[in-house]
Scaffold this motif. Structure first.
Motif, PDB file in Angstrom:
ATOM      1  N   TYR A 289       0.833  -1.209   0.000  1.00  0.00           N
ATOM      2  CA  TYR A 289       0.000   0.000   0.000  1.00  0.00           C
ATOM      3  C   TYR A 289       0.866   1.256   0.000  1.00  0.00           C
ATOM      4  O   TYR A 289       0.542   2.250  -0.654  1.00  0.00           O
ATOM      5  CB  TYR A 289      -0.903   0.056   1.239  1.00  0.00           C
TER       6      TYR A 289
ATOM      7  N   ARG B  55       3.680   1.618  -1.304  1.00  0.00           N
ATOM      8  CA  ARG B  55       4.517   1.651  -2.512  1.00  0.00           C
ATOM      9  C   ARG B  55       6.011   1.673  -2.168  1.00  0.00           C
ATOM     10  O   ARG B  55       6.784   2.464  -2.706  1.00  0.00           O
ATOM     11  CB  ARG B  55       4.173   2.846  -3.392  1.00  0.00           C
TER      12      ARG B  55
ATOM     13  N   PRO C 296      -2.775  -1.982  -5.409  1.00  0.00           N
ATOM     14  CA  PRO C 296      -3.785  -1.892  -4.350  1.00  0.00           C
ATOM     15  C   PRO C 296      -4.624  -3.175  -4.208  1.00  0.00           C
ATOM     16  O   PRO C 296      -4.926  -3.602  -3.087  1.00  0.00           O
ATOM     17  CB  PRO C 296      -4.660  -0.714  -4.776  1.00  0.00           C
TER      18      PRO C 296
ATOM     19  N   THR D 120      -4.721  -5.564  -0.944  1.00  0.00           N
ATOM     20  CA  THR D 120      -6.006  -5.870  -0.311  1.00  0.00           C
ATOM     21  C   THR D 120      -6.188  -7.377  -0.159  1.00  0.00           C
ATOM     22  O   THR D 120      -6.693  -7.850   0.871  1.00  0.00           O
ATOM     23  CB  THR D 120      -7.160  -5.253  -1.120  1.00  0.00           C
TER      24      THR D 120
END
Length: 115
Positions: A24, A26, A45, A49
């Motif tokens: 998330y 990066r 993303p 998740t």
């Protein structure tokens, strides 16, 4: 068997949570590795998740066995996909993905055995 599941699921959930957090955020190492493998940046993303959901499902599996089994299956499939992606990209630094696949498989076997 339940205690073994709790230990394996807890450790795996910790690793998945850390990996999801770095994805998330990066993190340069994560994005560099994904780029090298040909994974589009827009997928990050969703992949993060999936890892976070796997971690939550493994922990919820401590209380609801079916959820733990389903989460372990999902994590096995996720990391099998990672291993395949490494092989297709001819990147043979796939030991972490292979180990996590085996850990998730172990969690699945232990969750089923403890029901």
């Amino acid at each position: 068997m339940f205690i073994a599941y709790a230990v394996v699921a807890g450790a795996l959930a910790l690793v998945l949570t850390a990996s999801a957090t770095f994805t998330y955020a990066r993190n340069e190492q994560i994005t560099g590795s994904m780029t090298k493998l040909g994974v589009p940046d827009t997928w990050l993303p969703g992949l993060a998740t999936a890892k976070a959901a796997g971690a939550a499902g493994l922990l919820l599996g401590l209380v609801v066995p079916f959820i733990g089994s389903a989460a372990a299956i999902g994590v096995v499939l996720y990391f099998l996909g990672a291993v395949i992606t490494h092989v297709r990209a001819r990147d043979y630094a796939l030991a972490p993905a292979a180990v996590l696949t085996l850990a998730a498989g172990t969690a699945l076997i232990l969750r089923i055995a403890s029901m």
